[in-house]
Design a protein around this motif. Structure first.
Motif, PDB file in Angstrom:
ATOM      1  N   ALA A 116      -5.345  21.849  48.912  1.00  0.00           N
ATOM      2  CA  ALA A 116      -5.106  20.363  49.887  1.00  0.00           C
ATOM      3  C   ALA A 116      -4.268  19.203  48.864  1.00  0.00           C
ATOM      4  N   VAL A 117      -6.115  19.561  47.577  1.00  0.00           N
ATOM      5  CA  VAL A 117      -5.703  18.740  46.511  1.00  0.00           C
ATOM      6  C   VAL A 117      -5.107  19.277  45.678  1.00  0.00           C
ATOM      7  N   LYS A 118      -4.546  19.965  45.617  1.00  0.00           N
ATOM      8  CA  LYS A 118      -3.555  20.405  43.950  1.00  0.00           C
ATOM      9  C   LYS A 118      -1.966  20.409  45.012  1.00  0.00           C
ATOM     10  N   THR A 119      -1.719  20.324  46.389  1.00  0.00           N
ATOM     11  CA  THR A 119      -0.928  20.323  47.145  1.00  0.00           C
ATOM     12  C   THR A 119      -0.102  18.592  46.457  1.00  0.00           C
ATOM     13  N   CYS A 213      -2.479  12.329  53.695  1.00  0.00           N
ATOM     14  CA  CYS A 213      -3.689  12.262  54.349  1.00  0.00           C
ATOM     15  C   CYS A 213      -4.598  13.409  55.131  1.00  0.00           C
ATOM     16  N   HIS A 214      -5.691  14.128  54.067  1.00  0.00           N
ATOM     17  CA  HIS A 214      -6.202  15.360  54.575  1.00  0.00           C
ATOM     18  C   HIS A 214      -7.384  15.231  55.879  1.00  0.00           C
ATOM     19  N   VAL A 215      -7.493  15.538  56.795  1.00  0.00           N
ATOM     20  CA  VAL A 215      -8.546  16.372  57.536  1.00  0.00           C
ATOM     21  C   VAL A 215      -9.580  17.338  57.002  1.00  0.00           C
ATOM     22  N   ASP A 216     -10.866  17.024  56.764  1.00  0.00           N
ATOM     23  CA  ASP A 216     -11.699  18.426  56.653  1.00  0.00           C
ATOM     24  C   ASP A 216     -12.100  18.360  57.634  1.00  0.00           C
ATOM     25  N   ALA A 217     -11.713  19.615  58.680  1.00  0.00           N
ATOM     26  CA  ALA A 217     -12.285  19.480  59.341  1.00  0.00           C
ATOM     27  C   ALA A 217     -12.704  21.542  59.221  1.00  0.00           C
ATOM     28  N   PHE A 237      -8.039  13.322  65.894  1.00  0.00           N
ATOM     29  CA  PHE A 237      -8.608  14.119  64.671  1.00  0.00           C
ATOM     30  C   PHE A 237      -7.637  14.735  63.875  1.00  0.00           C
ATOM     31  N   ASP A 238      -6.589  15.504  64.663  1.00  0.00           N
ATOM     32  CA  ASP A 238      -6.049  16.678  64.067  1.00  0.00           C
ATOM     33  C   ASP A 238      -4.222  16.304  63.411  1.00  0.00           C
ATOM     34  N   PHE A 239      -3.183  17.477  64.151  1.00  0.00           N
ATOM     35  CA  PHE A 239      -2.106  16.724  63.801  1.00  0.00           C
ATOM     36  C   PHE A 239      -1.677  15.746  65.400  1.00  0.00           C
ATOM     37  N   SER A 240      -2.272  15.560  65.959  1.00  0.00           N
ATOM     38  CA  SER A 240      -1.803  14.862  67.441  1.00  0.00           C
ATOM     39  C   SER A 240      -1.512  13.499  66.203  1.00  0.00           C
ATOM     40  N   LEU A 241      -2.314  12.528  66.305  1.00  0.00           N
ATOM     41  CA  LEU A 241      -2.009  12.174  64.576  1.00  0.00           C
ATOM     42  C   LEU A 241      -1.069  12.248  63.739  1.00  0.00           C
ATOM     43  N   PRO A 242       0.189  11.059  63.369  1.00  0.00           N
ATOM     44  CA  PRO A 242       1.344  11.338  62.736  1.00  0.00           C
ATOM     45  C   PRO A 242       0.734  11.224  61.684  1.00  0.00           C
ATOM     46  N   GLY A 243       0.253  10.285  60.442  1.00  0.00           N
ATOM     47  CA  GLY A 243      -0.631  10.089  59.797  1.00  0.00           C
ATOM     48  C   GLY A 243      -0.879  10.966  58.978  1.00  0.00           C
ATOM     49  N   THR A 245      -1.447  14.711  57.215  1.00  0.00           N
ATOM     50  CA  THR A 245      -0.486  15.661  56.761  1.00  0.00           C
ATOM     51  C   THR A 245      -0.744  16.865  56.196  1.00  0.00           C
ATOM     52  N   SER A 246      -2.854  16.983  56.143  1.00  0.00           N
ATOM     53  CA  SER A 246      -2.798  18.778  56.034  1.00  0.00           C
ATOM     54  C   SER A 246      -4.527  18.509  56.950  1.00  0.00           C
ATOM     55  N   ILE A 247      -4.767  19.947  56.992  1.00  0.00           N
ATOM     56  CA  ILE A 247      -6.528  19.510  57.357  1.00  0.00           C
ATOM     57  C   ILE A 247      -6.480  21.230  57.022  1.00  0.00           C
ATOM     58  N   SER A 248      -7.800  21.348  56.584  1.00  0.00           N
ATOM     59  CA  SER A 248      -8.454  22.635  56.670  1.00  0.00           C
ATOM     60  C   SER A 248      -9.404  23.460  57.725  1.00  0.00           C
ATOM     61  N   VAL A 249      -9.295  24.034  58.234  1.00  0.00           N
ATOM     62  CA  VAL A 249     -10.463  25.020  59.104  1.00  0.00           C
ATOM     63  C   VAL A 249     -10.924  25.720  58.762  1.00  0.00           C
ATOM     64  N   ASP A 250     -12.101  25.895  58.732  1.00  0.00           N
ATOM     65  CA  ASP A 250     -12.753  27.565  59.006  1.00  0.00           C
ATOM     66  C   ASP A 250     -13.227  28.490  59.062  1.00  0.00           C
ATOM     67  N   LEU A 251     -13.097  29.744  59.248  1.00  0.00           N
ATOM     68  CA  LEU A 251     -12.936  30.526  60.708  1.00  0.00           C
ATOM     69  C   LEU A 251     -14.316  31.119  60.633  1.00  0.00           C
ATOM     70  N   HIS A 252     -15.168  31.316  59.418  1.00  0.00           N
ATOM     71  CA  HIS A 252     -16.125  32.043  59.833  1.00  0.00           C
ATOM     72  C   HIS A 252     -17.600  30.811  59.818  1.00  0.00           C
TER      73      HIS A 252
END
Length: 506
Positions: A116-119, A213-217, A237-243, A245-252
């Motif tokens: 996300a930071v590289k992007t 804006c990245h949300v670390d979720a 806290f998610d993409f329902s907020l227009p600002g 632009t990216s989210i990280s979510v761990d499945l583990h």
């Protein structure tokens, strides 16, 4: 002189001649006995236990079915694309991603954050001409953002959080945005204290400045939506907020897949394009890597897919309700335990508390007592519990951190029973101290110019000597580390971990 082709490649064999499989597996199981338990609900950090029978076996079988599949090229192994598209699609739906949103399966939260930071860095360069990018983040943002900044050449701009709520200050975050800002970060929740930053206001400020804006979720992304489905109030806290632009979510984490399994999502394909690395300037096969890794086993992808398919919507809702139940019970018990103070208002399965000095007429509320806190952590470990110590930082108090999972529901009462007893014992122990002469000396040291002998001497003084072993009680070591300057602390910890990872000769 040319080597003798008939001679052994090395005088000492690198490996044994060969050992029976049963013997090898017995040794592996024996080595595990020294580790903290990953199941049973007594290790309150690092592990996420759904407490469901058969889940580990399912994950292991799914992994085995795909262990030899190379995730490098989905045109050769099309099942890889199918499984990843299913996982990314599920995460996108859960987090209210708009049509056209894209994402990638990664090895964990650190890789998701790094991508996300590289992007953001490459997007800022190509769209705004930013060549010296900055990363604006609250002081409670995960260390992985600092790692990404160090790897990718961004300047971290750290904004202090509210000292009462431990949440990011949206006004201060907005003020920190400059024309050099490539990315603004919010946490849902932050790892250290388990509180959710005011994502809506932070994302709005980023959008006003036309910054990503990245949300670390990583922790909350798979838990918070199901807490909401279970009847809990969860702010957007998610993409329902227009600002956003990216989210990280761990499945583990609260997806209960084996480590490492994560997803990074982007609002659109144009953003995700900046994540990819492609190279055709060599004589081998054309390279296109969506992630940091090239060749990778599809086993982790398969096991994550299998676990999510097996648990399903209703299963995750029930598991989220159990996490909430464990949290409610723990928080109620901590609030009635004398001299225990909860930090902030935990919202997503994580709890941090500190220990206060006993109240006096002159000091009715007490103050954080680092020595007592660290002795308490040791005493709880003696009783079979692992609570994660977190040291003081930038005016924020030291604390013990707990990760709650469905498996901890039936363990909370026992923990709350042991806690006052452990605290009473901790009060009888001599206070942990740091040698004033050493701390005064440490303030004058330049970590970059220390010799290996200097570092070895300080580590030995701290109780982390030759061989990389840990003392039975960590309170004296952690107390000393808390007193050291940050960069010196980092150098010592780096050297210590380096001493742990040393090759063993046969």
């Amino acid at each position: 002189m040319q080597p003798d082709p008939t001679a052994s490649a090395h005088e000492t064999p690198a490996l044994p001649a060969g050992r029976p499989a049963a013997e090898i597996l017995t040794e592996l199981k024996a080595l595990r006995t020294a580790d903290a338990p990953t199941r049973g609900g007594r290790t309150f950090a690092y592990v996420y236990d759904a407490g469901r029978e058969g889940l580990d076996e399912l994950a292991a079988e799914a992994y085995a079915a795909y262990a030899t599949v190379n995730g490098l090229d989905p045109t050769v192994f099309p099942s890889v694309a199918r499984l990843e598209n299913d996982l990314v699609g599920a995460a996108a739906a859960l987090l209210w991603a708009p049509p056209g949103a894209q994402g990638t399966f990664t090895s964990g939260g650190t890789e998701s954050i790094l991508l996300a930071v590289k992007t953001a860095r490459d997007h800022a360069r190509s769209t705004r001409g930013v060549t010296d990018p900055q990363l604006v983040l609250p002081s409670t943002a995960h260390a992985a953002f600092h790692k990404a900044a160090a790897y990718l050449g961004l300047e971290p701009v750290v904004v202090p959080v509210d000292p009462v709520t431990y949440k990011a200050n949206p006004t201060a975050m907005a003020a920190a945005i400059t024309p050099r800002t490539a990315l603004v970060v919010a946490s849902a929740p932050s790892y250290a204290h388990g509180v959710i930053d005011p994502v809506a206001r932070i994302a709005e400020a980023a959008a006003e400045h036309e910054v990503l804006c990245h949300v670390d979720a990583c922790i909350g992304g798979w838990l918070l939506p199901y807490l909401r489905r279970a009847g809990r109030t969860v702010e957007p806290f998610d993409f329902s907020l227009p600002g956003v632009t990216s989210i990280s979510v761990d499945l583990h984490k609260y997806g209960y897949a084996d480590k490492g399994a994560s997803v990074v999502l982007y609002r659109n394909a144009e953003l995700r394009r900046h994540q990819y690395f492609a190279h055709a300037g060599w004589p081998g096969y054309p390279v296109v890597n969506p992630t940091v890794q090239g060749t990778k086993s599809a086993g982790l992808l398969a096991q994550a897919w299998a676990v999510l398919q097996h648990i399903g919507e209703d299963g995750y809702t029930a598991l989220a309700a159990r996490v909430a139940e464990a949290s409610d019970h723990l928080l109620e018990g901590l609030r009635t335990t004398p001299d225990i103070h909860i930090l902030g208002e935990p919202e997503a399965g994580l709890v941090a508390f500190t220990v206060l000095t006993s109240a006096t007429p002159d000091r009715p509320s007490g103050t954080p007592d680092l020595s007592l806190l660290l002795h308490l952590a040791d005493e709880m470990r003696v009783r079979g519990w692992y609570l994660q110590p977190q040291l003081s930082f930038d005016g924020l108090p030291p604390n013990l951190h707990l990760t709650l999972t469905p498996a901890t529901v039936d363990r909370v009462e026992a923990l709350l029973t042991d806690l006052p007893e452990a605290l009473a014992t901790a009060r009888t122990l001599p206070p942990a101290t740091a040698d004033p002469a050493l701390t005064d000396l440490a303030a004058t040291l330049d970590p970059d110019t220390l010799t290996p002998e200097d570092v070895a001497g300080i580590l030995a003084f701290a109780g982390l000597g030759e061989g990389g072993g840990l003392p039975e009680r960590m309170a004296p070591v952690l107390f000393l580390l808390d007193a050291l300057p940050g960069r010196l602390k980092e150098r010592l910890l780096t050297e210590f971990v380096g001493s742990v990872f040393r090759p063993r000769t046969p």
